[in-house]
Scaffold this motif. Structure first.
Motif, PDB file in Angstrom:
ATOM      1  N   SER A   1       0.831  -1.201   0.000  1.00  0.00           N
ATOM      2  CA  SER A   1       0.000   0.000   0.000  1.00  0.00           C
ATOM      3  C   SER A   1       0.869   1.256   0.000  1.00  0.00           C
ATOM      4  N   GLU A   2       0.200   2.407  -0.026  1.00  0.00           N
ATOM      5  CA  GLU A   2       0.891   3.695   0.017  1.00  0.00           C
ATOM      6  C   GLU A   2       1.076   4.195   1.449  1.00  0.00           C
ATOM      7  N   ALA A   3       0.818   3.343   2.426  1.00  0.00           N
ATOM      8  CA  ALA A   3       0.951   3.762   3.826  1.00  0.00           C
ATOM      9  C   ALA A   3       2.384   4.163   4.133  1.00  0.00           C
ATOM     10  N   ASP A   4       2.523   5.201   4.947  1.00  0.00           N
ATOM     11  CA  ASP A   4       3.852   5.613   5.375  1.00  0.00           C
ATOM     12  C   ASP A   4       4.452   4.627   6.371  1.00  0.00           C
ATOM     13  N   LEU A   5       3.592   3.885   7.063  1.00  0.00           N
ATOM     14  CA  LEU A   5       4.044   2.955   8.094  1.00  0.00           C
ATOM     15  C   LEU A   5       3.020   1.839   8.218  1.00  0.00           C
ATOM     16  N   VAL A   6       3.476   0.610   8.385  1.00  0.00           N
ATOM     17  CA  VAL A   6       2.586  -0.541   8.558  1.00  0.00           C
ATOM     18  C   VAL A   6       2.667  -1.030   9.999  1.00  0.00           C
ATOM     19  N   LEU A   7       1.497  -1.290  10.591  1.00  0.00           N
ATOM     20  CA  LEU A   7       1.386  -1.813  11.951  1.00  0.00           C
ATOM     21  C   LEU A   7       0.919  -3.263  11.880  1.00  0.00           C
ATOM     22  N   LEU A   8       1.835  -4.198  12.072  1.00  0.00           N
ATOM     23  CA  LEU A   8       1.490  -5.612  12.090  1.00  0.00           C
ATOM     24  C   LEU A   8       0.842  -5.905  13.437  1.00  0.00           C
ATOM     25  N   ASP A   9      -0.421  -6.304  13.409  1.00  0.00           N
ATOM     26  CA  ASP A   9      -1.228  -6.310  14.633  1.00  0.00           C
ATOM     27  C   ASP A   9      -1.323  -7.696  15.255  1.00  0.00           C
ATOM     28  N   LEU A  10      -0.867  -7.805  16.498  1.00  0.00           N
ATOM     29  CA  LEU A  10      -1.024  -9.028  17.280  1.00  0.00           C
ATOM     30  C   LEU A  10      -2.095  -8.895  18.346  1.00  0.00           C
ATOM     31  N   GLU A  11      -2.712  -7.709  18.453  1.00  0.00           N
ATOM     32  CA  GLU A  11      -3.664  -7.496  19.543  1.00  0.00           C
ATOM     33  C   GLU A  11      -5.110  -7.643  19.069  1.00  0.00           C
ATOM     34  N   ASP A  12      -5.822  -6.535  18.891  1.00  0.00           N
ATOM     35  CA  ASP A  12      -7.273  -6.593  18.705  1.00  0.00           C
ATOM     36  C   ASP A  12      -7.705  -7.277  17.417  1.00  0.00           C
ATOM     37  N   ALA A  13      -6.863  -7.262  16.394  1.00  0.00           N
ATOM     38  CA  ALA A  13      -7.262  -7.866  15.122  1.00  0.00           C
ATOM     39  C   ALA A  13      -7.131  -9.389  15.118  1.00  0.00           C
ATOM     40  N   VAL A  14      -6.589  -9.944  16.192  1.00  0.00           N
ATOM     41  CA  VAL A  14      -6.310 -11.388  16.232  1.00  0.00           C
ATOM     42  C   VAL A  14      -7.103 -12.026  17.373  1.00  0.00           C
ATOM     43  N   ALA A  15      -7.897 -13.046  17.049  1.00  0.00           N
ATOM     44  CA  ALA A  15      -8.655 -13.766  18.069  1.00  0.00           C
ATOM     45  C   ALA A  15      -7.709 -14.487  19.028  1.00  0.00           C
ATOM     46  N   GLU A  16      -8.181 -14.700  20.239  1.00  0.00           N
ATOM     47  CA  GLU A  16      -7.344 -15.287  21.281  1.00  0.00           C
ATOM     48  C   GLU A  16      -6.692 -16.591  20.832  1.00  0.00           C
ATOM     49  N   GLY A  17      -7.451 -17.460  20.211  1.00  0.00           N
ATOM     50  CA  GLY A  17      -6.903 -18.750  19.812  1.00  0.00           C
ATOM     51  C   GLY A  17      -5.895 -18.685  18.682  1.00  0.00           C
ATOM     52  N   ASN A  18      -5.877 -17.559  17.950  1.00  0.00           N
ATOM     53  CA  ASN A  18      -4.966 -17.413  16.818  1.00  0.00           C
ATOM     54  C   ASN A  18      -3.676 -16.681  17.164  1.00  0.00           C
ATOM     55  N   LYS A  19      -3.543 -16.233  18.398  1.00  0.00           N
ATOM     56  CA  LYS A  19      -2.398 -15.387  18.743  1.00  0.00           C
ATOM     57  C   LYS A  19      -1.055 -16.094  18.573  1.00  0.00           C
ATOM     58  N   PRO A  20      -0.885 -17.348  18.979  1.00  0.00           N
ATOM     59  CA  PRO A  20       0.421 -17.997  18.747  1.00  0.00           C
ATOM     60  C   PRO A  20       0.787 -18.086  17.267  1.00  0.00           C
ATOM     61  N   ALA A  21      -0.189 -18.437  16.438  1.00  0.00           N
ATOM     62  CA  ALA A  21       0.079 -18.535  15.003  1.00  0.00           C
ATOM     63  C   ALA A  21       0.391 -17.168  14.416  1.00  0.00           C
ATOM     64  N   ALA A  22      -0.328 -16.136  14.853  1.00  0.00           N
ATOM     65  CA  ALA A  22      -0.067 -14.780  14.368  1.00  0.00           C
ATOM     66  C   ALA A  22       1.324 -14.321  14.763  1.00  0.00           C
ATOM     67  N   ARG A  23       1.703 -14.626  15.989  1.00  0.00           N
ATOM     68  CA  ARG A  23       3.038 -14.252  16.473  1.00  0.00           C
ATOM     69  C   ARG A  23       4.121 -14.874  15.585  1.00  0.00           C
ATOM     70  N   ALA A  24       3.969 -16.142  15.256  1.00  0.00           N
ATOM     71  CA  ALA A  24       4.952 -16.824  14.408  1.00  0.00           C
ATOM     72  C   ALA A  24       4.961 -16.245  12.997  1.00  0.00           C
ATOM     73  N   LEU A  25       3.768 -15.933  12.478  1.00  0.00           N
ATOM     74  CA  LEU A  25       3.683 -15.391  11.121  1.00  0.00           C
ATOM     75  C   LEU A  25       4.328 -14.014  11.044  1.00  0.00           C
ATOM     76  N   VAL A  26       4.058 -13.152  12.026  1.00  0.00           N
ATOM     77  CA  VAL A  26       4.652 -11.811  12.034  1.00  0.00           C
ATOM     78  C   VAL A  26       6.164 -11.889  12.197  1.00  0.00           C
ATOM     79  N   ALA A  27       6.641 -12.796  13.040  1.00  0.00           N
ATOM     80  CA  ALA A  27       8.080 -12.958  13.217  1.00  0.00           C
ATOM     81  C   ALA A  27       8.749 -13.350  11.906  1.00  0.00           C
TER      82      ALA A  27
END
Length: 289
Positions: free
Chosen positions: A27-53
């Motif tokens: 995108s044309e965004a000046d900055l990207v925020l990879l979100d591990l908090e509100d956009a990720v359901a509780e059960g998906n947080k470990p998988a999201a953490r690994a994907l963002v890493a």
């Protein structure tokens, strides 16, 4: 303390969606925020953490890549930091935080940077500073906070913290408490000499409404805005960029004062101008892209 953040648009991308992470990066965004908090359901947080890493380690970076971790009082926060710091994110957004928690995050990052042989202090921070009741009372206390580059605010979690059933009145404007929180976040950022960032406009289809909100926010003193969809980014970027008319006016003010260096006030276009006008003109020119 780090330098203020220079970003008009800060686009969230859910950390559990490889497709959306890639889309945000394109995108044309000046900055990207990879979100591990509100956009990720509780059960998906470990998988999201690994994907963002993994994303931080392998994806091309067309713009700074920051990560919104989970609040420090959750079991996820330290796991988030341990997973993502080796990928050297450009910064961390800390939600539901106080000044004391921002300081604690600094110490965690210092230890993790040392453990992974990264430059000390290289990872900057943004604090979402209005999302708990105690945080409201500390909005003027962020001066000198290490790593801090920006403050922002959140209307939804603020309402939840107060026990509100809604945060807007019948006209669609924020109710009085949230207008106060917004103003205090703006003033707190100014007091700390960091960048004030406007919160999201939740209806991502309402681009006309977004333009009005973003334009008013920049006029009030905010220097960037959070986005939740790539379609919002061009609107935000325009709103937080001075128009040719504004730039021309600012250049004339600066030139007029430069031509009269000993004058405390000058006349221009029938208007008497003094030092605050000069400082605002310089601020407009500093926003040029």
């Amino acid at each position: 303390m780090t330098d203020p953040l220079a970003a008009r648009s800060l686009l969230f991308a859910p950390g559990d969606s490889e497709r959306k992470l890639a889309k945000a990066g394109a995108s044309e965004a000046d900055l990207v925020l990879l979100d591990l908090e509100d956009a990720v359901a509780e059960g998906n947080k470990p998988a999201a953490r690994a994907l963002v890493a993994e994303h931080l380690k392998t994806a091309a970076r067309a713009q700074p890549q920051w990560v919104r971790i989970n609040p420090l009082d959750t079991s996820h926060a330290l796991r988030d930091l341990a997973a993502i710091v080796p990928g050297r994110p450009d910064g961390i957004m800390l939600p539901k935080a106080t000044r004391a928690e921002a300081e604690l995050l600094h110490h965690y990052l210092t230890a993790l940077e040392a453990a992974h042989d990264l430059p000390q202090g290289g990872i900057r921070t943004i604090v979402v500073a209005t999302e708990t009741a105690p945080a409201i009372f500390g909005l003027g206390d962020y001066a000198g906070c290490p790593r801090l580059a920006a403050l922002t605010w959140g209307a939804e979690d603020s309402a939840t913290a107060l026990g509100a059933t809604h945060n807007r009145d019948e006209t669609g404007e924020y109710d009085f408490p949230y207008q106060v929180f917004r103003a205090l976040a703006l003033a707190g950022a100014a007091a700390a000499a960091v960048t004030p960032i406007e919160t999201i406009h939740g209806d991502f289809r309402d681009l006309e409404g977004l333009e009005k909100v973003a334009t008013k926010a920049r006029r009030a003193g905010f220097r960037g805005m959070l986005a939740i969809h790539p379609d919002q980014v061009p609107v935000i970027n325009r709103a937080f960029s001075p128009s040719p008319v504004e730039i021309e006016r600012a250049e004339r003010i600066v030139a007029a004062f430069a031509a009269a260096p000993d004058a405390g006030t000058i006349g221009l276009d029938g208007e008497m101008l003094d030092m605050p006008h000069l400082k605002r003109a310089r601020a407009v020119l500093a926003m040029r892209r």
